[in-house]
Scaffold this motif. Structure first.
Motif, PDB file in Angstrom:
ATOM      1  N   PRO A   1      35.307  89.059  39.314  1.00 42.70           N
ATOM      2  CA  PRO A   1      34.008  89.221  38.639  1.00 42.70           C
ATOM      3  C   PRO A   1      33.846  90.603  37.915  1.00 42.70           C
ATOM      4  N   ASP A   2      33.252  90.744  36.915  1.00 39.18           N
ATOM      5  CA  ASP A   2      33.025  91.865  36.133  1.00 39.18           C
ATOM      6  C   ASP A   2      31.556  92.192  36.038  1.00 39.18           C
ATOM      7  N   TYR A   3      30.838  92.675  36.595  1.00 39.91           N
ATOM      8  CA  TYR A   3      29.342  92.480  36.654  1.00 39.91           C
ATOM      9  C   TYR A   3      28.730  93.520  35.239  1.00 39.91           C
TER      10      TYR A   3
ATOM     11  N   VAL B   1      28.561  90.577  32.156  1.00 42.30           N
ATOM     12  CA  VAL B   1      27.987  89.407  32.540  1.00 42.30           C
ATOM     13  C   VAL B   1      27.399  88.560  31.256  1.00 42.30           C
TER      14      VAL B   1
ATOM     15  N   THR C   1      32.227  85.754  28.549  1.00 43.60           N
ATOM     16  CA  THR C   1      32.229  85.640  30.136  1.00 43.60           C
ATOM     17  C   THR C   1      31.293  84.814  30.695  1.00 43.60           C
TER      18      THR C   1
ATOM     19  N   ASN D   1      28.387  83.879  34.032  1.00 42.79           N
ATOM     20  CA  ASN D   1      27.378  84.539  34.754  1.00 42.79           C
ATOM     21  C   ASN D   1      28.072  85.576  35.798  1.00 42.79           C
ATOM     22  N   TYR D   2      29.026  85.626  36.240  1.00 48.32           N
ATOM     23  CA  TYR D   2      29.673  86.716  37.060  1.00 48.32           C
ATOM     24  C   TYR D   2      30.736  87.367  36.371  1.00 48.32           C
ATOM     25  N   GLY D   3      30.718  87.554  35.131  1.00 53.03           N
ATOM     26  CA  GLY D   3      31.594  88.390  34.277  1.00 53.03           C
ATOM     27  C   GLY D   3      32.970  88.050  34.029  1.00 53.03           C
ATOM     28  N   ARG D   4      33.355  86.701  34.765  1.00 54.04           N
ATOM     29  CA  ARG D   4      34.683  86.341  34.654  1.00 54.04           C
ATOM     30  C   ARG D   4      35.145  85.687  33.363  1.00 54.04           C
TER      31      ARG D   4
END
Length: 300
Positions: free
Chosen positions: A66-68, A71, A83, A85-88
């Protein structure tokens, strides 16, 4: 003035050379390359296979990291497909999901083809009550739509990708059994099979050496087209929460995860949906091309 005998001999030699140069592979390619859409679909499938093999090497980001800070970011040079909703990174997840979708589709259809082919050959060769029992079982399976039968099987076994493979392979069996039985029945009545029986050849040898080879072309065509159906079914089951479970980057599961953001971040569902659409379309077009190439009723 040319000698007629010499001229005739030269013509026969030329014809013999042409026959020698001809081969089943060359004949297949000569006919298949005329199927332009099938060729394009074949190239696309080859690219998918390469991606499935080397996917982890070429993915720009980890599929589950994840990459907050990013998002629900839209498509950009940094994240080609945006990306989630978790920044993936969605592009990385689609690339890794290619391996999952192709593996599930290929393995499930391969199992269904293996069992269905055996049942179809046995049904056609032995006939009578053996044929009746096998075909009635197939009729029962055919009575249920494939997706409903798969849902029922997974409801019993539990949601997982392994159970998705089992479910899809089960509802693929009657399809292959019917097709193989139909081809085997026509081959069974040929003169060379009757001659083989008359000299006392064993049933197993007759089935696998003389009948089975004549069914291969129909098996290949059906196998190719069923992979597209299997991928679509697996994605549907994952979308319903019965297949791949989070955070597995399976295309159907990605669609399911993005449906709550259709109005704010439509790229979450657009790109996985596009991947499913193009893959299923490619396998169907490729299967159509194989059918037109391998069908002896279709002339050049």
């Amino acid at each position: 003035m040319a000698n007629p005998e010499t001229s005739g001999l030269a013509t026969e030699m030329a014809l013999d050379q042409n026959v020698e140069k001809s081969s089943p592979v060359k004949d297949f390619w000569r006919k298949f390359k005329k199927q332009r859409l099938a060729l394009v679909a074949g190239v696309f499938i080859l690219i998918l296979v390469i991606i499935a093999i080397i996917g982890p090497v070429i993915t720009p980001y980890s599929s589950d990291e994840p990459d907050y800070a990013n998002v629900l970011q839209g498509p950009s040079l940094e994240h080609l497909a945006g990306t989630d909703n978790y920044g993936r990174d969605i592009f990385s997840r689609i690339l890794e999901g290619t391996r999952i979708s192709l593996s599930v589709g290929t393995i499930s259809v391969l199992l269904g083809a293996l069992i269905g082919t055996i049942l179809g050959l046995i049904s056609a060769f032995y006939g009578k009550w053996v044929d009746s029992i096998i075909m009635r079982i197939c009729d029962v399976l055919f009575a249920f739509p494939g997706i409903l039968l798969a849902i029922g099987i997974i409801a019993i076994l539990g949601p997982s990708l392994v159970n998705v493979v089992i479910a899809i392979s089960i509802f693929s069996i009657p399809n292959f059994a019917r097709i193989v039985r139909s081809s085997a029945l026509s081959i069974k009545s040929t003169v060379y099979v009757e001659a083989t029986k008359s000299i006392g050849a064993k049933n197993r040898r007759i089935i696998w050496k003389h009948i089975f080879p004549g069914t291969i072309s129909s098996i290949i065509v059906n196998f190719t087209m069923r992979i597209g159906t299997a991928i679509l079914t697996a994605a549907s089951l994952s979308f319903l929460g019965l297949g791949a479970q989070p955070p597995t980057p399976e295309w159907g599961a990605m669609l399911s995860g993005g449906r709550d953001y259709l109005s704010t971040a439509p790229h979450l569902t657009f790109y996985p949906g596009l991947a499913i659409f193009l893959t299923v379309l490619a396998f169907n077009l490729f299967g159509d091309g194989l059918r037109d190439t391998l069908d002896p009723k279709i002339k050049d």
